[in-house]
Enzyme design. Structure first.
Site, mmCIF file in Angstrom:
data_model
loop_
_atom_site.group_PDB
_atom_site.id
_atom_site.type_symbol
_atom_site.label_atom_id
_atom_site.label_comp_id
_atom_site.label_asym_id
_atom_site.label_seq_id
_atom_site.Cartn_x
_atom_site.Cartn_y
_atom_site.Cartn_z
ATOM 1 N N GLU A 15 42.955 -22.660 -8.040
ATOM 2 C CA GLU A 15 41.874 -21.672 -8.162
ATOM 3 C C GLU A 15 42.447 -20.280 -7.909
ATOM 4 O O GLU A 15 43.105 -20.057 -6.904
ATOM 5 C CB GLU A 15 40.789 -21.933 -7.105
ATOM 6 C CG GLU A 15 40.098 -23.244 -7.300
ATOM 7 C CD GLU A 15 38.912 -23.425 -6.352
ATOM 8 O OE1 GLU A 15 38.586 -22.482 -5.599
ATOM 9 O OE2 GLU A 15 38.330 -24.510 -6.381
ATOM 10 N N GLU B 161 38.156 -29.285 -2.554
ATOM 11 C CA GLU B 161 38.833 -27.981 -2.531
ATOM 12 C C GLU B 161 39.526 -27.864 -1.186
ATOM 13 O O GLU B 161 38.893 -28.100 -0.137
ATOM 14 C CB GLU B 161 37.834 -26.819 -2.695
ATOM 15 C CG GLU B 161 38.545 -25.474 -2.521
ATOM 16 C CD GLU B 161 37.679 -24.242 -2.807
ATOM 17 O OE1 GLU B 161 36.456 -24.398 -2.997
ATOM 18 O OE2 GLU B 161 38.257 -23.147 -2.823
ATOM 19 N N GLU C 253 29.379 -22.811 -6.479
ATOM 20 C CA GLU C 253 29.812 -22.762 -5.070
ATOM 21 C C GLU C 253 28.620 -22.458 -4.165
ATOM 22 O O GLU C 253 27.670 -21.798 -4.599
ATOM 23 C CB GLU C 253 30.784 -21.598 -4.874
ATOM 24 C CG GLU C 253 32.154 -21.765 -5.450
ATOM 25 C CD GLU C 253 33.031 -20.566 -5.097
ATOM 26 O OE1 GLU C 253 34.233 -20.782 -4.982
ATOM 27 O OE2 GLU C 253 32.515 -19.437 -4.931
ATOM 28 N N ASN D 106 43.776 -23.015 -3.450
ATOM 29 C CA ASN D 106 43.503 -21.597 -3.743
ATOM 30 C C ASN D 106 44.807 -20.830 -3.788
ATOM 31 O O ASN D 106 45.714 -21.086 -2.994
ATOM 32 C CB ASN D 106 42.618 -20.990 -2.656
ATOM 33 C CG ASN D 106 41.198 -21.485 -2.768
ATOM 34 O OD1 ASN D 106 40.432 -20.994 -3.572
ATOM 35 N ND2 ASN D 106 40.859 -22.490 -1.967
ATOM 36 N N ASP E 123 38.082 -18.459 -9.792
ATOM 37 C CA ASP E 123 37.240 -18.557 -8.593
ATOM 38 C C ASP E 123 36.362 -17.313 -8.444
ATOM 39 O O ASP E 123 36.708 -16.237 -8.958
ATOM 40 C CB ASP E 123 38.179 -18.684 -7.381
ATOM 41 C CG ASP E 123 37.506 -19.336 -6.187
ATOM 42 O OD1 ASP E 123 36.286 -19.582 -6.246
ATOM 43 O OD2 ASP E 123 38.204 -19.595 -5.196
HETATM 44 P P1 C2E Z 1 36.680 -19.699 -1.864
HETATM 45 O O1 C2E Z 1 37.873 -20.272 -2.505
HETATM 46 O O2 C2E Z 1 35.642 -19.130 -2.752
HETATM 47 O O3 C2E Z 1 36.121 -20.813 -0.959
HETATM 48 C C1 C2E Z 1 34.781 -20.980 -0.673
HETATM 49 C C2 C2E Z 1 34.459 -20.426 0.653
HETATM 50 O O4 C2E Z 1 33.069 -20.540 0.871
HETATM 51 C C3 C2E Z 1 35.099 -21.190 1.797
HETATM 52 O O5 C2E Z 1 35.256 -20.289 2.868
HETATM 53 C C4 C2E Z 1 34.038 -22.206 2.139
HETATM 54 O O6 C2E Z 1 34.139 -22.680 3.458
HETATM 55 C C5 C2E Z 1 32.810 -21.366 1.959
HETATM 56 N N1 C2E Z 1 31.667 -22.188 1.609
HETATM 57 C C6 C2E Z 1 31.614 -23.373 0.991
HETATM 58 N N2 C2E Z 1 30.362 -23.803 0.854
HETATM 59 C C7 C2E Z 1 29.565 -22.880 1.392
HETATM 60 C C8 C2E Z 1 28.158 -22.740 1.545
HETATM 61 O O7 C2E Z 1 27.369 -23.578 1.167
HETATM 62 N N3 C2E Z 1 27.714 -21.614 2.134
HETATM 63 C C9 C2E Z 1 28.551 -20.652 2.588
HETATM 64 N N4 C2E Z 1 28.027 -19.583 3.156
HETATM 65 N N5 C2E Z 1 29.875 -20.742 2.467
HETATM 66 C C10 C2E Z 1 30.379 -21.845 1.861
HETATM 67 P P2 C2E Z 1 36.591 -20.200 3.647
HETATM 68 O O8 C2E Z 1 37.162 -21.544 3.878
HETATM 69 O O9 C2E Z 1 36.352 -19.326 4.807
HETATM 70 O O10 C2E Z 1 37.541 -19.474 2.615
HETATM 71 C C11 C2E Z 1 37.293 -18.190 2.228
HETATM 72 C C12 C2E Z 1 38.196 -17.785 1.116
HETATM 73 O O11 C2E Z 1 39.542 -17.716 1.552
HETATM 74 C C13 C2E Z 1 38.217 -18.758 -0.037
HETATM 75 O O12 C2E Z 1 37.104 -18.546 -0.849
HETATM 76 C C14 C2E Z 1 39.499 -18.427 -0.716
HETATM 77 O O13 C2E Z 1 39.340 -17.327 -1.578
HETATM 78 C C15 C2E Z 1 40.350 -17.988 0.460
HETATM 79 N N6 C2E Z 1 41.258 -19.098 0.782
HETATM 80 C C16 C2E Z 1 40.980 -20.248 1.426
HETATM 81 N N7 C2E Z 1 42.079 -21.015 1.515
HETATM 82 C C17 C2E Z 1 43.073 -20.338 0.883
HETATM 83 C C18 C2E Z 1 44.460 -20.614 0.634
HETATM 84 O O14 C2E Z 1 45.018 -21.654 0.977
HETATM 85 N N8 C2E Z 1 45.152 -19.657 -0.045
HETATM 86 C C19 C2E Z 1 44.575 -18.513 -0.464
HETATM 87 N N9 C2E Z 1 45.331 -17.622 -1.115
HETATM 88 N N10 C2E Z 1 43.285 -18.214 -0.249
HETATM 89 C C20 C2E Z 1 42.546 -19.120 0.428
HETATM 90 MG MG MG Z 2 35.036 -19.019 -4.375
HETATM 91 MG MG MG Z 3 38.229 -21.360 -3.982
#
Ligand code: C2E
Ligand code: MG
Ligand code: MG
Length: 570
Positions: free
Chosen positions: A439, A349, A526, A407, A469
C-alpha cells in the site's frame, strides 16, 4: 688539517662568480647611484633585457620622469635605506619587458670592495609560490565542486555583515532532500551534476539582496540576505521553492525516470530578531531546518520559540529510532480485512508498532514522520517485510493461505535494493508474490520520488498486488491511478465516517466505486466503525472493508487465533 679543507682564494672567487652567474635567483650589481654594473643570466631571463642593454642604466631602467609615482617612491626608499642601513628588502610586483607582472621578493645589500660601495640585489621570483598560496587559499575557502564559498568563508562573511549592517540579515540553511537516495540512484558523477545544476539554477534566479551563496558540502547549502525587512526574503525563498517544481534532467543511464525533482528543506533565522551573533543565528536556522526534515522535508520554516521545544526531543528520538532498527523493535500488528458480504477474513493489513523499551507499544503517529525524515524508511520496510513473509509462511504451514498488505512510503522505492530485497524474501520463504500487497499513500507519491514508477511496475510484473492508500486525501488521486499500476483503491476513512448520513460522502464513495469498476480495480473501504456504515457500503456495492467494527489491529498470535476460529466455524 688536510689539504681538502683549503682551496686557494682565486679558485674560491671563480667558484663563487660562476655560482652567481648561474644561480637560479636573479642577481644584479649596481653602483652607488643605483645604476646597473652587471647582472646574471637569471636576471636577464626574468626581466627580458640583456646585460649589455642594462649596463649604465638606472635601476628603474628609464629616467625617473618615465616611471610611475609608486616606482619613484620605491626607488627613493631603496636609496635611503641603503645609505642609512646598507640593507633593504621588499616584496614587489615588477613588470618585465614583455609586460608580464612578476611577483618577487628583492633583497639589496651595500657591499664595499676596495673602498668602493656597490649595491647588490637579489630577486626571488615568488610567482609560483604566490600562485600556490592562492591555490591553497582557494582550496581552503571554496568548495571544489561548485566553486562557491565554503562554511568558513560564509561564517566570516556573516560576521562582517553583522558588524557593518544597519539592515536586517537573514540566514538561510538549505538541504536537498533524499540526497543519499539520489546519490545511490545517480552514482557519484550523476549526483555531482545534480549539485552543479542546482547551483546554476539558483544563480539564475538572481535572488534580490542575496549577499552570499555558500556550499557547505554534499547537499548542504547556506544563503545570506541583507534586506530592509526580513519578510521580503519570503518572496525570494518562494521563487527558490518554485524552481524545485521543475524537473532536473539527467542523462544518467541508471536513473530510470529521466526527470528528477529537487526537494529542499529550508530553515531560516534573522538578525537581530532571533540572535545577535553568527553562531546563534546559524544554530537557529539549523534547528528550523531540522524541524522541516523531521516533518518530512520539502518545506520552509522560519525559526521561532516553538521550534526550540519541538527539536529538543528530536535528537534523542533519532538515536532511539536507529537503535530500534538495529535491535528489531518494530513489530507488525495485523488488522483483518473482510468480505463485507460473507463476513470472512480476506487478508490482513500489517501496521507497524514500535515496541519501545520504556514507553510501551507506540503507534506510527509518534514516529513515522521521524523515520522518513531520518531516512530510515527502507530499514523499517525491510524489518516489517521479513516478519510479514515469515508470518505468511507460518500460516501457510497451518493451512491458511492468506495475503498481507504492507505499507510503504514512496521514498522507500527509491532504494536501489528495494526490488531485490522483496523478490529474494519471497523466494527464500516460498511465498507466492500474490500473497504480498503493498500500500502506497497518495501523500507520499506527491513528492515524486525517483524510480517509483519503475519499481512499482517491476513489483507488479513479479505478481505483487499494489494498493493506493488513503484515496481521496491527496492532491492528484486520479492522475496517480493513471500513472501507476494499482490493483486496489483504499478509500480513506474520512469518507466512511458519516457515509450513512452525509449525502456528499455517500456521493463521493459511489463515484469512487464507479470509477473502480471502469478501471477494473478493486476497492477496500477503510475505517468501518459501525454496522450502519458497513450496510451503507454493501448497498452501494462495496465488497471489501476493514475497521474497528470488525477488528482493531492485533498482534500476530491473535490474528492466528482469528484464522483458526474462522476455519473451525466453516
Ligand atoms: P493506513 O495505512 O491508512 O492504516 C489505517 C490506519 O487507520 C491504522 O492506523 C489503523 O489502525 C487505523 N484504523 C483502522 N480501522 C480504523 C477504524 O475503524 N477507525 C479508526 N479511527 N481508525 C482505524 P495506524 O496503525 O495508527 O497507522 C497509521 C498510518 O501509519 C497508516 O495508515 C499508514 O499510513 C502508516 N503506517 C502504518 N504502518 C506502516 C509501515 O509499516 N510503514 C509505513 N511507511 N507506514 C505505516
Ligand atoms: Mg489508509
Ligand atoms: Mg494502509
Amino acid at each position: 688539517m688536510s689539504n681538502f679543507d683549503i682551496i686557494p682564494v682565486s679558485i674560491k672567487q671563480q667558484l663563487m662568480c660562476t655560482l652567481c652567474e648561474e644561480f637560479e635567483d636573479a642577481i644584479f650589481i649596481l653602483d652607488s647611484n643605483l645604476r646597473y654594473l652587471a647582472v646574471n643570466a637569471s636576471y636577464e631571463l626574468m626581466i627580458g633585457y640583456k646585460e649589455t642593454f642594462l649596463i649604465g642604466r638606472p635601476l628603474g631602467i628609464y629616467a625617473a620622469e618615465f616611471l610611475s609615482e609608486e616606482e619613484q617612491l620605491i626607488l627613493k626608499d631603496i636609496s635611503k635605506n641603503l645609505n642609512e642601513h646598507g640593507f633593504y628588502e621588499l616584496d614587489f610586483s615588477m613588470v618585465n619587458r614583455y609586460g608580464q607582472p612578476i611577483d618577487c621578493h628583492v633583497t639589496y645589500r651595500k657591499i664595499y670592495v676596495e673602498q668602493v660601495a656597490y649595491h647588490v640585489g637579489m630577486v626571488r621570483d615568488m610567482s609560483s609560490i604566490i600562485k600556490d598560496q592562492k591555490q591553497v587559499a582557494h582550496l581552503l575557502n571554496y568548495d571544489q565542486l561548485t566553486g562557491l564559498p565554503n562554511r568558513k568563508v560564509f561564517l566570516s562573511q556573516t560576521s562582517d555583515m553583522l558588524l557593518d549592517s544597519y539592515q536586517e540579515v537573514v540566514l538561510v540553511r538549505l538541504n536537498i532532500d533524499r540526497y543519499r537516495n539520489l546519490a545511490s540512484l545517480l552514482g557519484p558523477d550523476g549526483v555531482n551534476d545534480l549539485i552543479k545544476n542546482f547551483v546554476k539554477e539558483v544563480e539564475k534566479l538572481k535572488l534580490d539582496d542575496l549577499r552570499s551563496f555558500s556550499h557547505f558540502g554534499g547537499d548542504d547549502f547556506a544563503l545570506l540576505f541583507e534586506v530592509k525587512d526580513a519578510n521580503l526574503v519570503r518572496l525570494q525563498l518562494d521563487a527558490l521553492m518554485q524552481m524545485c517544481e521543475r524537473p532536473f534532467f539527467t542523462n544518467n543511464t541508471h536513473a530510470t525516470d529521466a526527470n528528477i525533482y529537487y526537494h529542499v528543506s529550508v530553515g531560516v533565522s534573522c538578525f537581530p530578531t532571533d540572535d545577535n551573533e553568527v553562531t546563534g543565528l546559524l544554530t537557529k536556522a539549523e534547528k528550523a531546518l531540522q524541524y522541516v526534515k523531521q516533518q518530512g522535508g520539502d518545506d520552509i520554516r522560519w525559526y521561532d520559540e516553538a521550534i526550540e521545544n519541538a527539536t529538543a526531543g528530536s535528537l534523542e528520538l533519532e538515536s532511539e529510532l536507529r537503535t530500534a532498527t538495529i535491535e528489531g523493535e518494530f513489530v507488525p500488528y495485523y488488522q483483518p480485512k473482510f468480505d463485507l458480504v460473507t463476513g470472512a477474513i480476506t487478508g490482513f493489513e500489517a501496521l507497524v508498532r514500535w515496541q519501545h523499551p520504556t514507553r510501551g507499544l507506540l503507534k506510527p503517529i509518534h514516529f513515522i514522520n521521524a523515520i522518513i525524515a531520518h531516512k530510515l524508511s527502507f530499514d523499517l520496510f525491510a524489518q516489517m517485510a521479513i516478519q510479514i513473509v515469515k508470518q505468511l509462511s507460518a500460516w501457510q504451514q497451518q493451512g491458511f493461505h492468506q495475503h498481507i498488505c504492507i505499507n510503504a512510503d514512496a521514498a522507500e522505492f527509491s532504494h536501489p535494493d528495494f526490488f531485490d530485497m522483496v523478490s529474494t524474501l519471497l523466494a527464500q520463504h516460498k511465498i507466492s508474490a500474490q500473497q504480498l500487497h503493498i500500500e502506497v499513500t497518495e501523500s507520499s507519491l506527491i513528492q515524486r520520488h525517483d524510480n517509483v514508477k519503475k519499481q512499482l511496475n517491476s513489483l507488479r510484473e513479479l505478481g505483487v498486488r499494489l494498493a493506493l492508500d488513503d484515496f481521496g486525501t491527496g492532491y492528484a488521486s486520479l492522475s496517480y491511478l493513471q500513472e501507476y499500476p494499482f490493483d486496489f483503491i483504499k478509500i480513506d476513512k474520512s469518507f466512511i465516517s458519516n457515509i450513512d448520513t452525509d449525502r456528499t460522502q455517500h456521493a463521493i464513495v459511489k463515484a469512487i466505486l464507479d470509477l473502480a469498476i471502469a478501471l477494473e480495480m478493486q476497492v477496500v473501504a477503510e475505517g468501518i466503525e459501525t454496522e450502519q456504515q458497513r450496510d451503507a457500503l454493501l448497498v452501494m456495492g462495496c465488497k471489501n472493508g476493514q475497521g474497528y467494527w470488525f477488528s482493531k489491529p492485533v498482534a500476530a498470535n491473535v490474528a492466528t487465533e482469528m484464522l483458526i476460529k474462522q476455519n473451525a466455524s466453516k
